[in-house]
Motif scaffolding. Structure first.
Motif, PDB file in Angstrom:
ATOM      1  N   UNK A   3       0.841  -1.199   0.000  1.00 12.55           N
ATOM      2  CA  UNK A   3       0.000   0.000   0.000  1.00 12.55           C
ATOM      3  C   UNK A   3       0.873   1.246   0.000  1.00 12.55           C
ATOM      4  N   UNK A   4       0.365   2.312  -0.626  1.00 14.70           N
ATOM      5  CA  UNK A   4       1.066   3.585  -0.536  1.00 14.70           C
ATOM      6  C   UNK A   4       1.026   4.069   0.908  1.00 14.70           C
ATOM      7  N   UNK A   5       1.962   4.947   1.278  1.00 17.76           N
ATOM      8  CA  UNK A   5       1.978   5.439   2.659  1.00 17.76           C
ATOM      9  C   UNK A   5       0.956   6.552   2.852  1.00 17.76           C
ATOM     10  N   UNK A   6       0.979   7.527   1.978  1.00 16.64           N
ATOM     11  CA  UNK A   6       0.142   8.709   2.175  1.00 16.64           C
ATOM     12  C   UNK A   6      -0.278   9.269   0.825  1.00 16.64           C
ATOM     13  N   UNK A   7      -1.602   9.370   0.617  1.00 16.55           N
ATOM     14  CA  UNK A   7      -2.090   9.903  -0.652  1.00 16.55           C
ATOM     15  C   UNK A   7      -3.056  11.054  -0.367  1.00 16.55           C
ATOM     16  N   UNK A   9      -6.225  11.191  -0.568  1.00 13.11           N
ATOM     17  CA  UNK A   9      -7.365  10.744   0.231  1.00 13.11           C
ATOM     18  C   UNK A   9      -7.021  10.741   1.723  1.00 13.11           C
ATOM     19  N   UNK A  10      -5.786  10.362   2.033  1.00 10.09           N
ATOM     20  CA  UNK A  10      -5.336  10.328   3.428  1.00 10.09           C
ATOM     21  C   UNK A  10      -5.368  11.726   4.032  1.00 10.09           C
ATOM     22  N   UNK A  13      -8.862  12.587   4.866  1.00  4.90           N
ATOM     23  CA  UNK A  13      -9.299  11.889   6.087  1.00  4.90           C
ATOM     24  C   UNK A  13      -8.768  12.602   7.329  1.00  4.90           C
ATOM     25  N   UNK A  14      -7.466  12.907   7.328  1.00  4.14           N
ATOM     26  CA  UNK A  14      -6.847  13.567   8.486  1.00  4.14           C
ATOM     27  C   UNK A  14      -7.503  14.933   8.730  1.00  4.14           C
ATOM     28  N   UNK A  17     -10.990  14.559  10.259  1.00  2.00           N
ATOM     29  CA  UNK A  17     -10.957  14.174  11.680  1.00  2.00           C
ATOM     30  C   UNK A  17     -10.587  15.377  12.544  1.00  2.00           C
TER      31      UNK A  17
ATOM     32  N   UNK B 104      -3.991   5.442   1.513  1.00  2.00           N
ATOM     33  CA  UNK B 104      -2.703   4.924   1.954  1.00  2.00           C
ATOM     34  C   UNK B 104      -2.780   4.319   3.346  1.00  2.00           C
ATOM     35  N   UNK B 105      -1.643   3.837   3.833  1.00  2.00           N
ATOM     36  CA  UNK B 105      -1.587   3.202   5.152  1.00  2.00           C
ATOM     37  C   UNK B 105      -1.988   4.164   6.262  1.00  2.00           C
ATOM     38  N   UNK B 106      -1.535   5.410   6.150  1.00  2.00           N
ATOM     39  CA  UNK B 106      -1.827   6.384   7.212  1.00  2.00           C
ATOM     40  C   UNK B 106      -3.326   6.673   7.269  1.00  2.00           C
ATOM     41  N   UNK B 107      -3.950   6.834   6.108  1.00  2.00           N
ATOM     42  CA  UNK B 107      -5.393   7.073   6.074  1.00  2.00           C
ATOM     43  C   UNK B 107      -6.157   5.917   6.689  1.00  2.00           C
ATOM     44  N   UNK B 108      -5.741   4.688   6.355  1.00  2.00           N
ATOM     45  CA  UNK B 108      -6.388   3.494   6.906  1.00  2.00           C
ATOM     46  C   UNK B 108      -6.201   3.449   8.423  1.00  2.00           C
ATOM     47  N   UNK B 110      -5.755   6.026  10.438  1.00  2.00           N
ATOM     48  CA  UNK B 110      -6.565   7.062  11.074  1.00  2.00           C
ATOM     49  C   UNK B 110      -8.038   6.641  11.111  1.00  2.00           C
TER      50      UNK B 110
END
Lengths: 125, 164
Positions: A3-7, A9-10, A13-14, A17, B104-108, B110
């Motif tokens: 999986x990618x680390x940070x995209x 979409x991430x 999401x952050x 929140x 990504x992993x970080x989004x998942x 969170x």
């Protein structure tokens, strides 16, 4: 597949929140003035209210044989001692503003400050 | 990997479940935050890995193992673990199904941490009532650093876990 680390979409999401946390913060705590009473509640029992203007120390018998010491001093209240394992409630420290609360999960005890701004408590109690 | 219950999948799932319990225990040795129920949730890394690289039933089995293990810390801890674990699993499953590689992993991480905190909070609110209102914003906020740490951990460890 890795999986990618940070995209993008991430980031969305952050941001969502953080926004939710901020809105919640404003709604739940926005500028609550100092409270007047401490409500000590053991799960399954009637809550007991103490006046924050009267310095005192009370011993609370919690669930599963746990015992807590609640101290009121200078218009503030805290759980000073507890026999519970993690002592999260003791680490919470002093409470003075309306809505602030210390929760001891293992003993089922909560200490909550009321009387400053009852707006939140009035809705949710 | 196939959805079929192969010996390989069974073994990998069991190993991940054991890893989750070990991580839960290790994390319990860290000093607690002054927020009831707030934890880093390192064990969630195993659920995330199972969900993305094994299968959702594997992730569900690991969650169930975590909930049962929480019984050692008392009935309330078990209930809170169940509320957080189940909601976290559902949220991550939905996010993974809908977004796939766009998340990504970080989004998942969170999403998982947030749903875990919300689930725990709901159980705590049902038990403790109004006192928990005070903790709602902190628990939402803490989901971000917790999710970033678990997401980073997944990112770093998944190449090694994939060799299992």
């Amino acid at each position: 597949m890795k999986k990618a680390l940070f995209r993008v979409t991430d980031a969305v999401v952050v941001a969502a929140v953080l926004l939710a946390a901020f809105v919640c913060l404003v709604l739940a705590r926005g500028g609550a003035p100092n409270g007047k009473q401490a409500v000590v509640h053991v799960a399954g029992q009637s809550p007991i209210t103490y006046d924050l203007s009267v310095p005192q120390t009370v011993t609370v018998a919690g669930l599963h044989g746990h015992s807590l010491t609640v101290t009121i001093q200078n218009g503030q209240v805290r759980i000073a001692e507890s026999t519970c394992p993690d002592r999260v409630c003791v680490h919470t420290g002093w409470l003075s503003r309306g809505g602030q609360a210390a929760v001891c999960v293992p003993s089922g005890v909560t200490v909550r400050v009321v009387g400053g701004s009852d707006a939140v408590d009035g809705v949710t109690a | 990997m196939s959805k079929q219950l192969s010996t390989r999948n069974l073994t990998v799932t069991a190993l991940l479940a054991a890893l989750a319990l070990a991580l839960s225990f290790l994390e319990g040795l860290l000093p607690p935050l002054p927020v009831p129920g707030a934890r880093l949730g390192l064990a969630n890394v195993t659920v995330m890995f199972a969900l993305t690289s094994v299968s959702w039933p594997a992730a569900a089995v690991i969650t169930a193992a975590k909930v049962l293990f929480a019984l050692f810390r008392g009935g309330m801890a078990c209930l809170m673990s169940a509320g957080g674990g189940v909601l976290s699993l559902l949220a991550m499953w939905v996010a993974h199904r809908l977004l796939r590689e766009r998340l990504g992993s970080i989004g998942l991480g969170v999403v998982g941490a947030l749903a875990h905190n919300v689930g725990q909070w709901l159980v705590a609110y049902a038990t403790f009532g109004a006192a928990m209102v005070y903790y709602a914003p902190i628990l939402l906020l803490l989901a971000v650093p917790a999710g970033i740490v678990t997401g980073l951990t997944l990112h770093v460890t998944s190449p090694y876990l994939s060799r299992l």
